[in-house]
Design a protein around this motif. Structure first.
Motif, short mmCIF file in Angstrom:
data_model
loop_
_atom_site.label_atom_id
_atom_site.label_comp_id
_atom_site.label_asym_id
_atom_site.label_seq_id
_atom_site.Cartn_x
_atom_site.Cartn_y
_atom_site.Cartn_z
N ASP A 251 -5.88 -0.61 -10.04
CA ASP A 251 -6.20 -0.22 -8.67
C ASP A 251 -5.39 -1.06 -7.70
O ASP A 251 -4.65 -1.97 -8.10
CB ASP A 251 -7.70 -0.35 -8.39
CG ASP A 251 -8.23 -1.77 -8.57
OD1 ASP A 251 -7.44 -2.73 -8.41
OD2 ASP A 251 -9.44 -1.91 -8.87
N PHE A 252 -5.51 -0.76 -6.41
CA PHE A 252 -4.67 -1.44 -5.43
C PHE A 252 -4.94 -2.94 -5.38
O PHE A 252 -4.01 -3.74 -5.23
CB PHE A 252 -4.84 -0.84 -4.03
CG PHE A 252 -4.01 -1.56 -3.00
CD1 PHE A 252 -2.63 -1.41 -2.98
CD2 PHE A 252 -4.60 -2.41 -2.08
CE1 PHE A 252 -1.85 -2.09 -2.05
CE2 PHE A 252 -3.83 -3.09 -1.15
CZ PHE A 252 -2.45 -2.93 -1.12
N LEU B 168 -2.94 11.16 -7.48
CA LEU B 168 -3.86 10.89 -6.35
C LEU B 168 -5.21 10.35 -6.82
O LEU B 168 -6.26 10.67 -6.27
CB LEU B 168 -4.07 12.17 -5.53
CG LEU B 168 -2.80 12.84 -4.96
CD1 LEU B 168 -3.16 14.09 -4.19
CD2 LEU B 168 -2.02 11.86 -4.09
N GLU C 212 3.16 5.48 -14.35
CA GLU C 212 3.33 5.38 -12.90
C GLU C 212 3.78 3.97 -12.51
O GLU C 212 4.59 3.79 -11.60
CB GLU C 212 2.03 5.74 -12.19
CG GLU C 212 1.66 7.22 -12.30
CD GLU C 212 0.28 7.51 -11.74
OE1 GLU C 212 0.07 8.63 -11.23
OE2 GLU C 212 -0.60 6.62 -11.81
N THR D 111 7.15 2.84 -10.59
CA THR D 111 7.05 2.00 -9.39
C THR D 111 8.02 0.83 -9.47
O THR D 111 8.79 0.57 -8.53
CB THR D 111 5.61 1.45 -9.22
OG1 THR D 111 4.70 2.53 -9.14
CG2 THR D 111 5.50 0.59 -7.98
N ASN E 155 -5.93 7.11 -6.82
CA ASN E 155 -6.09 5.79 -6.21
C ASN E 155 -5.92 4.65 -7.23
O ASN E 155 -6.37 3.53 -7.00
CB ASN E 155 -7.44 5.65 -5.50
CG ASN E 155 -7.52 6.54 -4.27
OD1 ASN E 155 -6.55 6.69 -3.54
ND2 ASN E 155 -8.68 7.15 -4.05
N THR E 156 -5.28 4.97 -8.33
CA THR E 156 -4.93 3.98 -9.34
C THR E 156 -3.55 4.32 -9.89
O THR E 156 -3.08 5.46 -9.74
CB THR E 156 -5.93 3.94 -10.51
OG1 THR E 156 -5.92 5.21 -11.18
CG2 THR E 156 -7.34 3.60 -10.03
N PHE F 262 2.45 1.64 -3.45
CA PHE F 262 1.39 1.99 -4.40
C PHE F 262 1.03 3.47 -4.30
O PHE F 262 0.97 4.19 -5.31
CB PHE F 262 0.15 1.11 -4.12
CG PHE F 262 -1.00 1.36 -5.05
CD1 PHE F 262 -1.10 0.66 -6.25
CD2 PHE F 262 -2.00 2.28 -4.73
CE1 PHE F 262 -2.17 0.88 -7.11
CE2 PHE F 262 -3.06 2.50 -5.59
CZ PHE F 262 -3.15 1.80 -6.78
N ARG F 263 0.82 3.94 -3.07
CA ARG F 263 0.44 5.35 -2.87
C ARG F 263 1.61 6.29 -3.19
O ARG F 263 1.39 7.43 -3.62
CB ARG F 263 -0.02 5.56 -1.42
CG ARG F 263 -1.26 4.76 -1.02
CD ARG F 263 -2.47 5.17 -1.86
NE ARG F 263 -2.86 6.52 -1.65
CZ ARG F 263 -3.71 6.92 -0.70
NH1 ARG F 263 -4.26 6.03 0.12
NH2 ARG F 263 -4.01 8.19 -0.57
N MET G 240 0.83 -1.21 0.00
CA MET G 240 0.00 0.00 0.00
C MET G 240 0.87 1.26 0.00
O MET G 240 0.58 2.23 -0.72
CB MET G 240 -0.92 -0.01 1.21
CG MET G 240 -1.79 1.25 1.35
SD MET G 240 -2.88 1.52 -0.08
CE MET G 240 -4.18 0.34 0.28
N PHE G 241 1.95 1.26 0.79
CA PHE G 241 2.83 2.42 0.84
C PHE G 241 3.46 2.68 -0.53
O PHE G 241 3.46 3.82 -1.01
CB PHE G 241 3.93 2.21 1.89
CG PHE G 241 4.86 3.39 2.03
CD1 PHE G 241 4.57 4.40 2.93
CD2 PHE G 241 6.01 3.50 1.26
CE1 PHE G 241 5.42 5.51 3.06
CE2 PHE G 241 6.86 4.58 1.37
CZ PHE G 241 6.56 5.59 2.28
N ASP H 137 1.43 7.00 -6.89
CA ASP H 137 0.14 7.48 -7.40
C ASP H 137 0.20 9.02 -7.44
O ASP H 137 -0.40 9.72 -6.64
CB ASP H 137 -0.99 7.00 -6.48
CG ASP H 137 -2.36 7.49 -6.94
OD1 ASP H 137 -2.48 7.88 -8.12
OD2 ASP H 137 -3.28 7.50 -6.11
#
Length: 475
Positions: A166-167, A112, A120, A124, A114-115, A105-106, A102-103, A109
């Motif tokens: 998405d996450f 902002l 991106e 990553t 949420n995808t 992923f965000r 989650m960290f 992003d």
């Protein structure tokens, strides 16, 4: 996709990984706040800036800086990519795999939404993989190679083809990607329940194959206790003797307990069990006449394997963070926070905040713990196995009367009035007749566990007292 993580390029330092594992996500967010406040425009950090931001996380900032640094700019000075540093600290922290995902992923992003969009995702993968390889001392894949890989991974994750990941899609892919899971296990001491379960299945397969090998060597349906003890010392020679002794003693106690189910208190099986529990060191002579069947061995070795899978550093030490996975693997049900703390207080008998292998085995294989997990079906199966002398899964039909009586023996012992006992005896006779008819109708001379258990389940529909007697609704 090929190998991302190649051979070691520099020496791997476990002590560094242990230190990084003490980092919490709350501490890392404090570092993010420092970056936002003082270095919002810095894509790269020099040593002074790196130390200013991350000194609160580690006392080894200089070493970490040089591990993560690249030569940038025309002057060739060393600097660390800000996002690589954050990804590295997150990935090697002591948080759960999902929290780490989650960290990261965000972190990438950028809009902002949420995808993650395709570019991106490339960023990553580039930052995360390069950071992992640098900390672990592995060959660092080229930026262009990771860029191509990022596009491929994006297509694999984007299952609904909406050009966004998405996450849930991101996390699901990382969980199922074995090479990544193997890396996380080996270098960061982190594993998901899914990957641990896969390893557990493999471990149990190996244990069963090992026991089958011993059976072939013994040319018998069971392995003699003394031979089993020798075999355990051989296959677990890298583990301390106390743990191996504990494993062996637990297997013998469990075997004796299985043989004593349904037996009278005055029976030799019960006497042997009491003698072994009282002082197994003084009663080593009992081993001469004890053989262990596969089902009993696998029941106990499962507890041993669960610990081995959870103990990723192979130090025979598990803390409260690992206890969740330990219980989850063994019971196949995720424990809540209250349950974890409750079990920790019970298992940790020496109160040193860690669970040693012997503590786990003694707790899990204790009579009290065993009884708590003994469902009616499990107890019935053990009685059935006592009649499966050839260990082939089949029992001759001539044993059905004794099998039924042993199945109900424990319940009958609790009855105080003659009328109730007579009623059960009458029920046993009816069940015997019905089962004999069913077996003979199919021209069978033997029957297996599944047909026996299914017969009793179906019989509860026509014999109202049977369900109460067996208490099958507990299953």
């Amino acid at each position: 996709m090929g190998q991302i993580f190649q051979k070691h390029a520099t020496q791997f330092e476990p002590s560094l990984i242990v230190k990084l594992k003490s980092i919490t996500m709350r501490e890392l967010f404090d570092c993010v706040d420092t970056i936002d406040k003082y270095y919002p425009q810095n894509c790269y950090l020099n040593l002074e800036q790196f130390d200013d931001i991350f000194a609160t996380l580690t006392d080894n900032c200089i070493d970490l800086f040089h591990r993560l640094a690249d030569q940038t700019g025309e002057d060739g000075k060393l600097s660390v990519h800000t996002f690589e540093a954050l990804a590295a600290f997150a990935i090697f922290s002591g948080e759960s795999f999902e929290t780490k995902c989650m960290f990261v992923f965000r972190l990438f992003d950028f809009d902002l939404s949420n995808t993650l969009e395709e570019q991106e995702m490339v960023s990553t993968l580039q930052c995360a993989v390069r950071a992992m390889c640098k900390i672990a001392g592995l060959v660092i894949p080229s930026v262009s190679m990771l860029e191509k890989l990022g596009y491929v991974c994006f297509q694999m994750m984007d299952e609904d083809k909406n050009k966004h990941v998405d996450f849930d899609e991101f996390y699901e892919w990382t969980v199922q990607y074995d090479e990544l899971q193997e890396f996380m296990l080996l270098y960061s001491g982190t594993q998901t329940y899914q990957y641990a379960l896969k390893r557990m299945v493999n471990a149990m397969d190996e244990s069963e194959q090992q026991f089958n090998k011993w059976l072939r060597e013994c040319k018998a349906p069971q392995v003699p206790a003394i031979k089993l003890q020798q075999n355990l010392y051989q296959i677990y020679k890298g583990i301390d003797q106390l743990s191996i002794d504990t494993l062996f003693y637990m297997i013998i106690e469990y075997t004796l307990r299985s043989k004593s189910i349904g037996q009278e208190e005055s029976s030799q099986q019960q006497k042997d069990l009491w003698a072994w529990k009282a002082d197994h060191k003084k009663n080593q002579h009992l081993l001469q006449n004890i053989s262990v069947k596969k089902s009993d061995y696998l029941d106990i070795i499962r507890a041993w394997n669960v610990y081995s899978i959870t103990d990723v550093n192979q130090l025979s030490i598990i803390n409260i963070k690992d206890l969740k996975l330990l219980i989850w693997l063994y019971e196949d049900e995720e424990p809540d926070y209250f349950r974890i703390n409750q079990e920790m207080s019970i298992i940790d008998t020496n109160h040193n905040n860690i669970i040693e292998r012997c503590e786990w085995m003694q707790y899990l294989c204790s009579e009290e713990s065993m009884q708590r997990r003994q469902t009616p079906q499990v107890l019935m199966k053990k009685v059935f196995d006592n009649y499966d002398e050839e260990q082939c899964g089949l029992i001759p039909i001539i044993h059905i009367d004794k099998l039924l009586r042993d199945t109900f023996k424990q319940q009958m012992k609790k009855m105080k009035d003659f009328k109730s006992i007579q009623s059960v005896n009458s029920l046993i006779q009816q069940l015997k007749v019905e089962f004999m008819k069913q077996v003979k109708k199919n021209n069978q001379s033997h029957f297996d566990w599944q047909s026996y258990y299914q017969f009793l389940v179906e019989a509860t529909k026509t014999h109202s007292s049977l369900n109460k007697l067996l208490n099958l609704n507990r299953d």
